[in-house]
Structures are given as structure tokens and as C-alpha cells.
Design a protein around this motif. Sequence first.
Motif: not given
Length: 213
Positions: A121, A161, A165, A170-171, A174-175, A182, A185-186, A189, A201
Motif C-alpha cells: 500500500e 478504486v 486511491i 488505504s485498501n 477502499i474496501g 481488502e 481491493v488489492k 489495485v 499507487r
Amino acid sequence: MIRVLVAEDQSAVRAGLVLILGSAPDIEVAGEAADGRRAVELARELRPDVVLMDVQMPLLDGVSATRRIVAERLADVLVLTTFDLDEYVFGALRAGAAGFLLKNAEARDLLEAVRTVARGEGIVAPAVTRRLISEFASAPARGAQPDPAVLEGLTRREREVLGCIGEGLSNAQIGARLDMAEGTVKTHVSRLLAKLELRSRVQAAVLARELGL
């Protein structure tokens, strides 16, 4: 264990950073470099998880060292900066730095920044990053402005997403906002960075700001 390479030319500052990092049970100082050229050499040799990089370094400046380390995918780079070095910050951002941290940050903030970058992240200290991104996006043109067409290859979710950002989330944040796990989300990304051919990022955040997402 998170392995960190500390690249700082001032011996007293470097010793302080090493002391702080060494105090954390989940962080190990893999090596130390007093100039940018040595930082690149050690990154190739030691393959640390994170390089803590000062922007003002002898022999090879921190921006150039960051560019080489990122280009060779040797490690994620966390740049130590001050707000009166905007040009260095912009250069490091373009070079693919994973995050930025103020030199006068508290010890706990330094440790958390390293952990954040190690997790993938790249946006560190949201208040700091948002200011940097805002200054970067509002600055006079530093090259061609991005074409909105670059987003055409993204799915609707990936665009959402990307917008988050751009806000410095953060993830986990965002989640929570988009009601996603999470881990999901990753994945989004990683995919959008690959599609947009971005190295970090932070670059994605700047692109989102420049495109008004």
C-alpha cells in the motif's frame, strides 16, 4: 520479517533511523548506504523489501537511485522528504517511489510507513500524500497532460478504486467504502496499475487527480 535498506548520507541521521527500525520486532535493517550509487548496489545484492531513501544523496541523487531500483524491481522505495524540496518529490514520484515520509516524522510513523509500503500500500501518511498530490496536480504543466482515454481499459470497479486511491485511501478504507474485501481491493489495485503501466499507487493517485476522478 520486513527487510529494510537505509540510504541516508548523514551518518547521525542514518544511525537514528537504524536505531528506530531495529527497535521493531518485525523489521530488520538489511544494510546501510551513504550515497545513492551504493544504495542501488546494495539493493541489487540484498534484495530488501523496502529502501528508505533520502532524496539528497552524493554520487547519485535519491531520485535517480529510486528510478533504477524501481525499474529493476529490486524493492519498494520510501522517500524521506521535506516540503521545501518539491522538485525532488515530483522527481521521485515520477521515478516510481512507493511513498513519502517527512524527515521529522515520529518514530511510530516511520515504522508504520515502512509496514505500509511493505504491504504493497504505497500511499504513506495520507495527510502528507494528499498535499503532495494536490501540489503536483495543481502545479504548472510538467509534461503532457494524461488522456482520459487511458481509462477505457479499466472496469467500472477499477475506476472506482482508482478514484479512492486518488483520495489517499488505504485498501481497508477502499474496501469499507466500496463494500469489498481488502484482498479484492488489492487485486483491483494490482490490475489497474498493470493496465495503466504505472509503477506505484502514488503515481495512480496523481493520475486520478489529474483526470478529476
